[in-house]
Scaffold this motif. Structure first.
Motif, PDB file in Angstrom:
ATOM      1  N   MET B   1      55.692  34.742  40.023  1.00 12.62           N
ATOM      2  CA  MET B   1      54.433  33.838  40.279  1.00 12.62           C
ATOM      3  C   MET B   1      53.302  34.649  39.896  1.00 12.62           C
ATOM      4  O   MET B   1      52.195  33.905  39.217  1.00 12.62           O
ATOM      5  CB  MET B   1      54.419  34.035  41.814  1.00 12.62           C
ATOM      6  N   LYS B   2      53.342  36.015  40.053  1.00 11.92           N
ATOM      7  CA  LYS B   2      52.172  36.878  39.538  1.00 11.92           C
ATOM      8  C   LYS B   2      51.846  36.691  37.875  1.00 11.92           C
ATOM      9  O   LYS B   2      50.944  36.373  37.477  1.00 11.92           O
ATOM     10  CB  LYS B   2      52.547  38.227  39.847  1.00 11.92           C
ATOM     11  N   GLN B   3      53.191  36.624  37.050  1.00  7.53           N
ATOM     12  CA  GLN B   3      53.160  36.433  35.894  1.00  7.53           C
ATOM     13  C   GLN B   3      52.642  35.139  35.370  1.00  7.53           C
ATOM     14  O   GLN B   3      51.900  35.052  34.381  1.00  7.53           O
ATOM     15  CB  GLN B   3      54.622  36.646  35.380  1.00  7.53           C
ATOM     16  N   ASP B   4      53.167  34.023  36.330  1.00  9.86           N
ATOM     17  CA  ASP B   4      52.525  32.795  35.881  1.00  9.86           C
ATOM     18  C   ASP B   4      51.045  32.807  35.732  1.00  9.86           C
ATOM     19  O   ASP B   4      50.402  32.199  34.929  1.00  9.86           O
ATOM     20  CB  ASP B   4      53.147  31.899  37.149  1.00  9.86           C
ATOM     21  N   ARG B   5      50.595  33.376  36.979  1.00 11.10           N
ATOM     22  CA  ARG B   5      48.917  33.170  37.110  1.00 11.10           C
ATOM     23  C   ARG B   5      48.232  34.023  35.999  1.00 11.10           C
ATOM     24  O   ARG B   5      47.262  33.746  35.230  1.00 11.10           O
ATOM     25  CB  ARG B   5      48.705  34.110  38.480  1.00 11.10           C
ATOM     26  N   ARG B   6      48.894  35.239  35.685  1.00 20.06           N
ATOM     27  CA  ARG B   6      48.483  36.023  34.512  1.00 20.06           C
ATOM     28  C   ARG B   6      48.523  35.208  33.387  1.00 20.06           C
ATOM     29  O   ARG B   6      47.596  35.043  32.263  1.00 20.06           O
ATOM     30  CB  ARG B   6      49.322  37.327  34.334  1.00 20.06           C
ATOM     31  N   GLY B   7      49.627  34.496  32.762  1.00 23.09           N
ATOM     32  CA  GLY B   7      49.835  33.879  31.636  1.00 23.09           C
ATOM     33  C   GLY B   7      49.001  32.673  31.651  1.00 23.09           C
ATOM     34  O   GLY B   7      48.140  32.235  30.702  1.00 23.09           O
ATOM     35  N   LEU B   9      45.974  32.505  33.059  1.00 21.09           N
ATOM     36  CA  LEU B   9      44.799  32.929  32.833  1.00 21.09           C
ATOM     37  C   LEU B   9      44.401  33.218  31.551  1.00 21.09           C
ATOM     38  O   LEU B   9      43.371  32.931  30.838  1.00 21.09           O
ATOM     39  CB  LEU B   9      44.425  34.085  33.785  1.00 21.09           C
ATOM     40  N   ASN B  10      45.452  34.022  30.694  1.00 23.24           N
ATOM     41  CA  ASN B  10      45.485  34.215  29.574  1.00 23.24           C
ATOM     42  C   ASN B  10      45.081  32.942  28.598  1.00 23.24           C
ATOM     43  O   ASN B  10      44.596  32.949  27.599  1.00 23.24           O
ATOM     44  CB  ASN B  10      46.612  34.958  28.827  1.00 23.24           C
ATOM     45  N   THR B  11      45.881  31.970  28.950  1.00 23.14           N
ATOM     46  CA  THR B  11      45.807  30.709  28.082  1.00 23.14           C
ATOM     47  C   THR B  11      44.213  29.904  28.401  1.00 23.14           C
ATOM     48  O   THR B  11      43.775  29.853  27.100  1.00 23.14           O
ATOM     49  CB  THR B  11      46.787  29.552  28.710  1.00 23.14           C
ATOM     50  N   LEU B  12      43.889  30.229  29.583  1.00 19.53           N
ATOM     51  CA  LEU B  12      42.560  29.633  29.758  1.00 19.53           C
ATOM     52  C   LEU B  12      41.447  30.513  28.823  1.00 19.53           C
ATOM     53  O   LEU B  12      40.622  29.782  28.245  1.00 19.53           O
ATOM     54  CB  LEU B  12      42.231  29.815  31.118  1.00 19.53           C
ATOM     55  N   LEU B  13      41.817  31.732  28.712  1.00 19.43           N
ATOM     56  CA  LEU B  13      40.712  32.593  28.252  1.00 19.43           C
ATOM     57  C   LEU B  13      40.753  32.199  26.638  1.00 19.43           C
ATOM     58  O   LEU B  13      39.792  32.523  25.879  1.00 19.43           O
ATOM     59  CB  LEU B  13      41.130  33.965  28.281  1.00 19.43           C
TER      60      LEU B  13
END
Ligand code: HEM
Ligand code: FES
Lengths: 360, 144
Positions: B1-7, B9-13
């Motif tokens: 779940m945490k990883q998903d969120r990081r992924g 955000l990274n894509t968004l960035l």
């Protein structure tokens, strides 16, 4: 010689901003002494000539006025009215040409001493980019006096750029600032010459020099093979640097001699309604490419000869740039027996084509 | 779940970053391409009186933005061609001795019909129409 690090100014600064990274960069490097040591000086000479360019270029800027109706006149003014104007302008022209010459010599010496092997691949790449930028420096500077020869050489040069497939037309307009070589081209070339290129050159030069200082000088195979007690070194600072400076002084004297005994002609002012004179030639470092294009038949396979030539030179340039990475059958090209012959071929090709260009 | 969120955000960035770069580069490139010239396209020019021109001579004139070479032949007749060499853009000249059009840049020759006869030029020079009315010369494009 008293050590730099013993001075009070140094100590004062060092107490406030730790200077050890700087002294390390300066003092840790050792320069091997052997029969090919002379080639280690070529980059330094190129660097000196660049410094001369920046210095004289900034001085010229004080009087030079770009523009169809002022460029030629302002260079004339520099030559005839400004005290030592002839000296500054001629040094700028001579040093420009010598800088490119020494960059070529430096590059080929790196090639033949195999200095581009791991870990110095990026030094090679950045150096080659510097050579290209230097050539573009020369191409853009050549037009600035707005004289007839330069005007037509620029027309021809940018027209050739227009033959590049797909992006040619766009490139030509980008370079010329319009369909034709006009005052707009002059403004643009001035912008390239005094802003964009100096900035880009400085960035790559810094990278190049940092790499050289960090990695130290490469040692040719003949030197590495020696037993340790036979390997001789001198320190980069101050021993090698002092020799560098001595050579720079000699180059400066040579520059002055060239300036006095063989000054550059300004020629006559460009006129967009005058017929081209005889003897339109690119600058000497473009001659080998130009001459090659002339020899190509009008059509090779299904494409125009000229386009084929441009693509071939483009490909050769890219290959040359990534030379330290190229592997053939899992073996680095640098270590193969063909390597030496590639270099000999490249030099012979450049020299022969250049000579033919001037003699024919 | 945490990883998903990081992924995520990274894509968004990443997308944002690429968008930012593109929105800088695009206007810069467009800026560098000069606007189309607003000069009207010329279809004819006046070239003065015929007695201004000696036989076996030529003059380069401005036709809009383009140089045109007006030649008075031995016969007294006029012809006009684009003065821009079809090889690499140099400006041609009329040779009184050989009665040919020469491009000195790379020694290209054209005959008095504008045909490329020797040297590197790949194409003939574009011809212009010359008309003489009441001793006044007018040069116009072939299309009129
Ligand atoms: C970095 C700072 C530089 C500045 C501010 C500068 C500035 C100038 C200016 C104002 C001119 C026009 C005056 C003249 O034609 O004599 C000029 C010409 C010229 N520059 Fe530079 N320049 C710089 C670097 C270079 C470099 C690195 C080269 C090396 C290839 C170079 C090559 C030339 C050439 C070939 C000319 C034409 C000289 C002539 O025939 O008159 N410049 N430069
Ligand atoms: S430009 Fe005319 S012959 Fe090359």
């Amino acid at each position: 010689m008293a050590k730099l690090t013993d001075s009070n100014v140094f100590k004062w600064l060092d107490e406030r901003v730790d200077l050890s990274p700087l002294t390390k960069l300066l003092y840790h490097k050792k320069v091997p002494v052997h029969s090919h040591t002379i080639w280690y000086y070529m980059g330094g000479v190129t660097l000196f000539l660049f410094i001369v360019q920046v210095f004289t270029g900034i001085l010229l800027l004080m009087y030079y006025v770009p523009g169809e109706n002022s460029a030629y006149e302002s260079v004339q003014f520099i030559l005839n009215k400004v005290s030592f104007g002839w000296l500054i302008r001629n040094i700028h022209s001579w040093s420009a040409n010598l800088m490119i010459l020494f960059a070529f010599i430096h590059m080929f010496s790196a090639f033949f001493t195999k200095a581009l092997r791991k870990p110095r691949e990026l030094t090679w790449v950045s150096g080659f980019i510097l050579l290209l930028l230097g050539m573009f420096f020369g191409f853009s500077g050549y037009l600035l006096p707005w004289n007839e020869l330069a005007f037509f050489a620029t027309k021809v040069g940018t027209d050739i750029a227009g033959a590049v497939p797909f992006i040619g037309d766009w490139l030509k307009i980008l370079l010329r600032g319009g369909d034709d070589v006009t005052g707009a081209t002059l403004s643009r070339f001035f912008g390239f010459h005094v802003a964009i290129l100096p900035a880009a050159f400085t960035i790559f030069l810094t990278l190049h020099l940092l790499l050289v200082q960090r990695q130290g000088m490469s040692e040719p195979d003949s030197f590495t093979k020696l037993p340790d007690e036979k390997k001789k070194y001198i320190s980069f600072f101050p021993d090698f640097a002092l020799r560098d400076f001595l050579l720079w002084l000699i180059v400066l004297i040579a520059l002055l001699a060239l300036t006095v005994f063989s000054p550059w002609d300004l020629g006559i002012k460009a006129d967009s309604l005058a017929s081209a004179p005889e003897g339109i030639k690119p600058e000497w470092y473009f001659m080998f490419m130009f001459q090659t294009l002339k020899y190509l038949p009008p059509h090779i396979w299904f494409i125009e000869g000229e386009v084929f030539g441009l693509l071939a030179f483009g490909a050769a340039g890219v290959i040359w740039m990534v030379l330290p990475f190229i592997k053939i059958k899992k073996k680095l090209l640098i270590e193969s027996k063909y390597y030496f012959y590639i270099g000999v071929f490249a030099i012979a090709f450049i020299i022969i084509m250049t000579l033919i260009g001037y003699l024919s | 779940m945490k990883q998903d969120r990081r992924g995520f955000l990274n894509t968004l960035l990443g997308i944002g970053g690429i968008g930012a770069i593109a929105s800088i580069i695009y206007p810069v490139f467009e800026f560098l391409l000069p606007p189309e010239s607003r000069e009207p396209t010329v279809s004819s020019i006046k070239a003065g009186a015929i007695d201004q021109y000696e036989v076996n001579s030529a003059k380069i004139l401005k036709f809009g933005r383009e140089p045109v070479i007006l030649i008075r032949k031995d016969s007294g007749e006029f012809s006009a061609f684009s003065a821009t060499c079809t090889h690499l853009d140099c400006i041609v000249q009329y040779r009184q001795d050989t009665k040919q059009i020469l491009c000195a840049c790379h020694n290209g020759h054209y005959d008095l019909k504008g045909r490329n006869v020797s040297g590197p030029p790949p194409k003939p020079l574009t011809e212009f129409k010359v008309s003489v009315i009441n001793n006044e010369i007018t040069i116009s494009t072939m299309e009129g």
